[in-house]
Design an enzyme around this catalytic site. Structure first.
Site, PDB file in Angstrom:
ATOM      1  N   TRP A 138       8.328  11.047  -6.616  1.00 45.74           N
ATOM      2  CA  TRP A 138       8.090   9.607  -6.512  1.00 45.74           C
ATOM      3  C   TRP A 138       7.478   9.226  -7.848  1.00 45.74           C
ATOM      4  O   TRP A 138       6.356   9.640  -8.160  1.00 45.74           O
ATOM      5  CB  TRP A 138       7.142   9.308  -5.353  1.00 45.74           C
ATOM      6  CG  TRP A 138       6.968   7.844  -5.078  1.00 45.74           C
ATOM      7  CD1 TRP A 138       7.719   7.068  -4.260  1.00 45.74           C
ATOM      8  CD2 TRP A 138       5.954   6.983  -5.618  1.00 45.74           C
ATOM      9  NE1 TRP A 138       7.256   5.776  -4.262  1.00 45.74           N
ATOM     10  CE2 TRP A 138       6.171   5.698  -5.090  1.00 45.74           C
ATOM     11  CE3 TRP A 138       4.907   7.170  -6.506  1.00 45.74           C
ATOM     12  CZ2 TRP A 138       5.360   4.608  -5.414  1.00 45.74           C
ATOM     13  CZ3 TRP A 138       4.097   6.086  -6.832  1.00 45.74           C
ATOM     14  CH2 TRP A 138       4.328   4.822  -6.285  1.00 45.74           C
ATOM     15  N   ASN A 158       2.322  17.464  -8.367  1.00 44.42           N
ATOM     16  CA  ASN A 158       2.139  16.265  -7.544  1.00 44.42           C
ATOM     17  C   ASN A 158       0.773  15.699  -7.918  1.00 44.42           C
ATOM     18  O   ASN A 158      -0.230  16.369  -7.732  1.00 44.42           O
ATOM     19  CB  ASN A 158       2.193  16.675  -6.064  1.00 44.42           C
ATOM     20  CG  ASN A 158       1.659  15.611  -5.116  1.00 44.42           C
ATOM     21  OD1 ASN A 158       1.142  15.923  -4.069  1.00 44.42           O
ATOM     22  ND2 ASN A 158       1.774  14.363  -5.473  1.00 44.42           N
ATOM     23  N   GLY A 159       0.765  14.496  -8.463  1.00 49.46           N
ATOM     24  CA  GLY A 159      -0.522  13.899  -8.858  1.00 49.46           C
ATOM     25  C   GLY A 159      -0.363  13.113 -10.144  1.00 49.46           C
ATOM     26  O   GLY A 159       0.751  12.749 -10.519  1.00 49.46           O
ATOM     27  N   GLU A 213       1.707  -6.059  11.561  1.00 45.51           N
ATOM     28  CA  GLU A 213       2.427  -4.781  11.604  1.00 45.51           C
ATOM     29  C   GLU A 213       3.935  -5.011  11.776  1.00 45.51           C
ATOM     30  O   GLU A 213       4.748  -4.334  11.144  1.00 45.51           O
ATOM     31  CB  GLU A 213       1.848  -3.907  12.732  1.00 45.51           C
ATOM     32  CG  GLU A 213       2.510  -2.572  12.952  1.00 45.51           C
ATOM     33  CD  GLU A 213       2.527  -1.627  11.740  1.00 45.51           C
ATOM     34  OE1 GLU A 213       1.859  -1.916  10.741  1.00 45.51           O
ATOM     35  OE2 GLU A 213       3.247  -0.632  11.801  1.00 45.51           O
ATOM     36  N   LYS A 249       6.702  -3.753   9.070  1.00 48.60           N
ATOM     37  CA  LYS A 249       7.828  -2.874   9.440  1.00 48.60           C
ATOM     38  C   LYS A 249       9.126  -3.461   8.911  1.00 48.60           C
ATOM     39  O   LYS A 249       9.948  -2.762   8.346  1.00 48.60           O
ATOM     40  CB  LYS A 249       7.949  -2.701  10.967  1.00 48.60           C
ATOM     41  CG  LYS A 249       6.971  -1.821  11.675  1.00 48.60           C
ATOM     42  CD  LYS A 249       7.064  -0.358  11.388  1.00 48.60           C
ATOM     43  CE  LYS A 249       6.341   0.013  10.149  1.00 48.60           C
ATOM     44  NZ  LYS A 249       4.981   0.335  10.111  1.00 48.60           N
ATOM     45  N   GLU A 252       9.377  -3.351   5.022  1.00 42.90           N
ATOM     46  CA  GLU A 252       9.463  -1.963   4.522  1.00 42.90           C
ATOM     47  C   GLU A 252      10.883  -1.416   4.596  1.00 42.90           C
ATOM     48  O   GLU A 252      11.346  -0.773   3.666  1.00 42.90           O
ATOM     49  CB  GLU A 252       8.602  -1.028   5.391  1.00 42.90           C
ATOM     50  CG  GLU A 252       7.147  -0.970   5.054  1.00 42.90           C
ATOM     51  CD  GLU A 252       6.398  -0.017   5.976  1.00 42.90           C
ATOM     52  OE1 GLU A 252       5.603   0.753   5.474  1.00 42.90           O
ATOM     53  OE2 GLU A 252       6.607  -0.040   7.225  1.00 42.90           O
ATOM     54  N   HIS A 305      -1.749 -24.176   8.190  1.00 42.05           N
ATOM     55  CA  HIS A 305      -2.351 -24.324   6.868  1.00 42.05           C
ATOM     56  C   HIS A 305      -1.450 -23.784   5.762  1.00 42.05           C
ATOM     57  O   HIS A 305      -1.937 -23.341   4.735  1.00 42.05           O
ATOM     58  CB  HIS A 305      -3.726 -23.648   6.840  1.00 42.05           C
ATOM     59  CG  HIS A 305      -4.646 -24.206   7.880  1.00 42.05           C
ATOM     60  ND1 HIS A 305      -5.242 -25.441   7.755  1.00 42.05           N
ATOM     61  CD2 HIS A 305      -5.022 -23.722   9.082  1.00 42.05           C
ATOM     62  CE1 HIS A 305      -5.963 -25.689   8.830  1.00 42.05           C
ATOM     63  NE2 HIS A 305      -5.839 -24.655   9.665  1.00 42.05           N
ATOM     64  N   LYS A 350       5.772   8.234   1.964  1.00 38.52           N
ATOM     65  CA  LYS A 350       4.961   8.315   3.172  1.00 38.52           C
ATOM     66  C   LYS A 350       3.501   8.599   2.862  1.00 38.52           C
ATOM     67  O   LYS A 350       2.604   8.129   3.531  1.00 38.52           O
ATOM     68  CB  LYS A 350       5.516   9.437   4.063  1.00 38.52           C
ATOM     69  CG  LYS A 350       4.762   9.555   5.358  1.00 38.52           C
ATOM     70  CD  LYS A 350       5.670   9.406   6.520  1.00 38.52           C
ATOM     71  CE  LYS A 350       4.945   9.201   7.803  1.00 38.52           C
ATOM     72  NZ  LYS A 350       4.812   7.799   8.180  1.00 38.52           N
TER      73      LYS A 350
HETATM   74  C1  G6P Z   1       2.135   4.473   2.857  1.00 37.67           C
HETATM   75  C2  G6P Z   1       3.072   4.638   4.025  1.00 37.67           C
HETATM   76  C3  G6P Z   1       2.598   3.786   5.193  1.00 37.67           C
HETATM   77  C4  G6P Z   1       1.169   4.118   5.548  1.00 37.67           C
HETATM   78  C5  G6P Z   1       0.240   4.001   4.342  1.00 37.67           C
HETATM   79  C6  G6P Z   1      -1.122   4.590   4.627  1.00 37.67           C
HETATM   80  O1  G6P Z   1       2.244   3.185   2.347  1.00 37.67           O
HETATM   81  O2  G6P Z   1       4.386   4.287   3.652  1.00 37.67           O
HETATM   82  O3  G6P Z   1       3.423   4.023   6.319  1.00 37.67           O
HETATM   83  O4  G6P Z   1       0.720   3.258   6.550  1.00 37.67           O
HETATM   84  O5  G6P Z   1       0.778   4.734   3.240  1.00 37.67           O
HETATM   85  O6  G6P Z   1      -0.983   5.969   4.825  1.00 37.67           O
HETATM   86  P1  G6P Z   1      -1.948   6.856   5.680  1.00 37.67           P
HETATM   87  O7  G6P Z   1      -1.316   8.215   5.638  1.00 37.67           O
HETATM   88  O8  G6P Z   1      -3.277   6.836   4.968  1.00 37.67           O
HETATM   89  O9  G6P Z   1      -2.040   6.303   7.036  1.00 37.67           O
END
Ligand code: G6P
Length: 611
Positions: A73, A99-100, A484, A488, A491, A507, A606
């Site tokens: 990523w 990773n980092g 939420e 969804k 996303e 408003h 994720k």
């Molecule tokens: C990312 C994921 C989301 C998640 C968020 C927080 O943006 O795509 O689905 O809600 O991170 O992640 P966490 O693992 O801390 O719940």
């Protein structure tokens, strides 16, 4: 983000690595690569998904018993073949996966360029591997020593694996701030960002701690500190089932996870909601009961969907336990100068347990003396280990990038927490507690019933799949659900959507409403029902297209709305667990109909381990 996987043992490394990368693809999927050590050190990498890498390596010689792979990523440098990992050092004798983020990479790069190192990519990672090479050149030391010295010079976060052509039969790994787990098999070892690539080979694992270096050589694992002191590895048994990380006949992980919710909600209550005995348990708060009783305030820190669960918890904790609650985006909280005292409790919510901002917010609150309570799904994750106490959600692995079952499990655990604390503080009576417990016990069956709406919702999705905008409205406990639902949709379908408190619509967002604007109103029978009905009228008067989520048997709203989705009735405080289900399904079907990659939406990952 990014996923890393490595293998050393007697089997063919490449198929294990590729399969592992597929499991870790949820962490990032803009490019992927492998490095294989077999006399030579060969690196193959490709822009795009792991499937493209697989095609690319079909004709290559991939025979090796040692290797590593990466799914990316992008942070530094656009996604392309060159910026993909693994990265070679200038001599191509060393390779790394990472990773980092290395924050001081620019200064290091300049220095290394002066020493003659040549860079192919725009990444911070290539700096890391050249630094290792340079240290080795100057000190004539082993790879292990060079990695250790390099770790003293880099600033940032990393989970790395390093291979050297000159030291075959060896993997060196290290971590700070990014997750890493080592699987211990018989005469073989696995390294990965999480346990999913490991589970089918062994259930014995070691979670590597920050500032530790793992050296796997001659069939042995040695873990050492950055100061070169031997550490005794703590071997744990994994409890994950292989089935839980496979699609099991569903077209997408997201759909599987939506349909798993009756079960995952039940799992999150298991051992906690004891209906027969008539009491609630939560091991994690036992030692901190007094703290919760005397807390001045609870601060909830989280990101994304977990933040929405935190917002539901604000309503729950204020309602049931009468403790003032603030819900904070971890990324904002940590960079403010927030007022935190020793009498505050900070609840950190995270599915992955690895979100960098949430982790940093915890460290900040800890430094001010607050008690930190974690609610995580991934066992052994960094956040679970950084908190004073906590409760796992036990929802099972969540693989779809858009969070579904983790949200309902978080809300369930937070509900139980609020009920326990409220009862102890005397703000929730015995009778009300018993009523709520019975109702909570019926939630899995009600969610099961709400899932029967699937086909009906698919038809609604057909109608709206091509619209450019959506508005979601809710009040009280359904306001976080509106947020939420909107999250969804955007996303996974890339439709612009906004969630709003229904009354606040007047408003601003009301200006957007015309005959083309779909407005999802969550209008279950609760204390603000009448007000929401008025809000529906306001939308209707401006010709907005209403999709209403209502309580079964509602006679009023069906006369106003274009589409009505009926969910089972439940107590107002538990309603998000039921009302969110149709919104998850709606976004899923719209995204599928639009041809979107539901499990791996563009630009997202994720587990967000960068700040
Ligand atoms: C990312 C994921 C989301 C998640 C968020 C927080 O943006 O795509 O689905 O809600 O991170 O992640 P966490 O693992 O801390 O719940």
């Amino acid at each position: 983000m990014c996923g890393i996987v490595a293998y050393i043992g007697y089997r063919e490394a490449c198929p294990i690595i590729i399969k592992g990368l597929r499991r870790l693809e949820y962490r990032g999927y803009d490019s992927a690569g492998v490095a294989l050590l077999n006399g030579d050190l060969n690196v193959y990498k490709k822009k795009g998904k792991v499937a493209e890498l697989e095609t690319f390596i079909k004709e290559k010689d991939t025979h090796a018993n040692v290797g590593m792979g990466h799914t990316r990523w992008a942070t530094h440098g656009e996604p392309n073949d060159t910026n993909a990992h693994p990265h070679y050092s200038t001599s191509e004798r060393i390779a790394i996966i990472h990773n980092g983020i290395i924050e001081n990479y620019a200064a290091l790069k300049q220095h290394l360029q002066h020493q003659g190192h040549v860079f192919q990519s725009d990444t911070d990672t290539e700096v890391f591997v050249n630094l290792i090479e340079e240290i080795q050149r100057q000190n004539h030391c082993t790879l292990e020593e060079a990695v250790r010295l390099a770790l003293h010079e880099v600033v940032g976060a990393y989970a790395i694996v390093v291979l050297s052509r000159d030291e075959p039969n060896q993997l060196i790994a290290a971590r700070k701030g990014s997750p890493m787990v080592i699987g211990i098999g018989k005469d073989e070892f696995f390294i990965a960002s999480d346990a999913t690539p490991i589970i089918e080979y062994t259930n014995e694992v070691v979670y590597v701690n920050d500032y530790e270096i793992a050296i796997i050589r001659d069939g042995k694992l040695d873990i050492r500190s950055k100061e070169d002191v031997h550490q005794t590895p703590y071997i744990q048994k994994l409890e994950m089932e292989l089935d839980s990380i496979e699609k099991g006949g569903y077209e997408h992980f997201m759909l599987k996870e939506i349909f798993e919710q009756p079960r995952s909600i039940l799992d999150s209550m298991r051992g906690r909601l004891e209906l027969v005995a008539g009491h609630l348990n939560m091991g994690g708060i036992r030692a901190y009961e007094r703290k919760f009783m005397n807390a001045d305030r609870i601060i909830i820190v989280a990101c994304g969907t977990s933040w929405h669960a935190g917002l539901v918890a604000e309503y729950l904790l204020e309602d049931l336990a009468r403790i003032p609650v603030e819900v904070e985006y971890a990324s904002e909280f940590r960079y403010r100068n927030p007022v935190i005292t020793e009498r505050d409790i900070v609840i950190a919510i995270s599915q992955s347990g690895e979100t960098a901002d949430t982790l940093a917010a915890i460290e900040l609150a800890k430094s001010k003396g607050a008690t930190i309570f974690g609610i995580c799904n991934v066992v052994g994750s960094s956040i679970a280990r950084a908190t004073d106490a906590g409760a796992y959600t036990h929802a099972g692995p969540e693989i779809g990038v858009a969070s579904t079952k983790a949200f309902t499990a978080q809300v369930t655990v937070l509900t139980i927490l609020a009920m326990i604390v409220g009862h102890k503080r005397g703000t929730l009576s015995d009778t009300r507690l018993q009523e709520l417990m019975v109702e909570l016990g019926s939630i899995p069956a009600k969610v099961e019933k709400a899932l029967l709406l699937n086909d009906e919702i698919e038809l609604i999705a057909e109608t709206f799949k091509d619209v450019p905008n959506f508005l979601y409205l809710g009040r009280g406990y359904n306001f976080p659900v509106a947020l939420e639902g909107a999250l969804k949709l955007k996303e996974i379908s890339y439709i612009h959507a906004e969630g709003y408190p229904a009354a606040e619509m007047k408003h601003g967002p009301i200006a957007l409403i015309d005959e083309n604007m779909p407005v999802v109103v969550i209008a279950t029978k609760d204390s603000s029902y009448e007000k929401v009905v008025s809000n529906i009228q306001e939308v209707k008067a401006r010709k907005g297209r209403i999709i209403a989520v209502v309580t079964e048997g509602d006679q009023v709203i069906p006369q106003m709305a274009e589409f009505v989705i009926e969910v089972p009735a439940t107590s107002e405080v538990l309603v998000p667990l039921v009302s969110v289900i149709p919104l998850q399904l709606l976004s899923y079907h719209i995204a599928v109909l639009r041809g979107c990659n539901v499990d791996q939406p563009r630009n997202l990952a994720k587990s967000v381990t960068v700040e």
